[in-house]
Design a protein around this motif. Structure first.
Motif, PDB file in Angstrom:
ATOM      1  N   GLY A 146       7.413   8.710   2.165  1.00 29.31           N
ATOM      2  CA  GLY A 146       7.552   7.864   0.993  1.00 29.31           C
ATOM      3  C   GLY A 146       6.282   7.865   0.168  1.00 29.31           C
TER       4      GLY A 146
ATOM      5  N   ASN B 261      13.342   9.592  -1.306  1.00 21.52           N
ATOM      6  CA  ASN B 261      13.235  10.092   0.071  1.00 21.52           C
ATOM      7  C   ASN B 261      14.160   9.355   1.050  1.00 21.52           C
ATOM      8  OD1 ASN B 261      10.330   8.712  -0.768  1.00 21.52           O
ATOM      9  ND2 ASN B 261      11.229   7.691   1.005  1.00 21.52           N
TER      10      ASN B 261
ATOM     11  N   GLY C 230       7.379   8.622  10.248  1.00 23.49           N
ATOM     12  CA  GLY C 230       7.441   8.002   8.936  1.00 23.49           C
ATOM     13  C   GLY C 230       6.073   7.936   8.301  1.00 23.49           C
TER      14      GLY C 230
ATOM     15  N   VAL D 117       9.754  11.645   7.354  1.00 24.65           N
ATOM     16  CA  VAL D 117      10.158  11.007   6.105  1.00 24.65           C
ATOM     17  C   VAL D 117       8.886  10.571   5.384  1.00 24.65           C
ATOM     18  CG1 VAL D 117      11.462   9.150   5.019  1.00 24.65           C
ATOM     19  CG2 VAL D 117      12.321  10.202   7.124  1.00 24.65           C
TER      20      VAL D 117
ATOM     21  N   TRP E 297       3.824   7.204   4.422  1.00 26.58           N
ATOM     22  CA  TRP E 297       3.801   6.704   3.041  1.00 26.58           C
ATOM     23  C   TRP E 297       2.462   7.093   2.436  1.00 26.58           C
ATOM     24  CZ3 TRP E 297       0.469   3.424   0.452  1.00 26.58           C
ATOM     25  CH2 TRP E 297       0.887   2.961  -0.811  1.00 26.58           C
TER      26      TRP E 297
ATOM     27  N   VAL F 296      11.305   4.262   3.786  1.00 27.02           N
ATOM     28  CA  VAL F 296      11.003   5.146   4.914  1.00 27.02           C
ATOM     29  C   VAL F 296      11.670   4.623   6.181  1.00 27.02           C
ATOM     30  CG1 VAL F 296       9.154   6.082   6.364  1.00 27.02           C
ATOM     31  CG2 VAL F 296       8.816   5.884   3.888  1.00 27.02           C
TER      32      VAL F 296
END
Length: 216
Positions: A107, A73, A193, A105, A195, A167
């Motif tokens: 992750g 990513n 961002g 984004v 995760w 990220v």
């Protein structure tokens, strides 16, 4: 081209199952999307990892997300050098043509690409160091962030933190794209961002003011 084969039977069977159920139940919506074009609200840049199901995690329906997937990513910095840049092209199209309101984004845990980057940085992956390694040269985007986790003795924890840095570096690189900066300045675009832990289903978001990730 003689080596190109027909689709494996199990995938053909799954397609027919989807056409008879999932598509049939929503045929009008599919035809609407085809006729009216796509108008996604957000772009998601995620990993190619088959375990990361973006639409399921975010509960998205057809047409809601413009998804770009690549190894780990990652977003490269803005570099208009006349070469082929698939990720940069996807970002340009999403922001300038589709007018998405958000770029996310995403992750994830157990990322093989991030693990490969860490191995390179520790001098344990000569194959990835080779100039002809596409994966290795792609993971060079993340390499500068290894210094932030290099002193962590626990390798598993080191990798989890480096996954989050993937990220962060992508968000930083997004800010180098002129049309992204223009959207942020105009207030028509926002960056995010995330995760996710693929085993536990956790989702964390990046808080830039605290430079950390916290659970949603």
């Amino acid at each position: 081209m003689k080596r190109i084969k027909p689709l494996p039977p199990y995938l053909v069977q799954r397609y027919h199952g989807w056409k008879a159920t999932g598509y049939a139940e929503n045929a009008a919506w599919h035809r609407h999307l085809a006729a009216e074009g796509q108008h996604p609200r957000a772009m998601v840049i995620s990993c190619c990892d088959s375990r990361v199901q973006v639409t399921a995690i975010l509960g998205a329906d057809h047409g809601e997300l413009f998804i770009h997937r690549n190894i780990a990513n990652l977003v490269p910095p803005y570099q208009p050098d006349g070469q082929q840049h698939g990720t940069s092209a996807a970002i340009e199209y999403a922001v300038t043509a589709l007018k998405v309101a958000h770029v996310i984004v995403l992750g994830h845990s157990n990322c093989g690409g991030v693990a490969g980057c860490a191995a390179m940085c520790r001098g344990e992956a000569p194959d990835l160091e080779a100039k002809n390694s596409f994966v290795g040269r792609w993971m060079d985007i993340l390499r500068p962030k290894f210094g932030k986790v290099a002193d962590i003795a626990d390798e598993a924890e080191q990798l989890r933190l480096l996954e989050r840095q993937a990220v962060v570096v992508s968000l930083e690189n997004l800010l180098t794209f002129p049309w992204v900066k223009d959207g942020l300045t105009a207030g028509t675009l926002s960056l995010h961002g995330l995760w996710t832990d693929i085993g536990e289903g956790w989702l964390e978001q990046y808080l830039p003011e605290e430079e950390t990730f916290k659970p949603l």
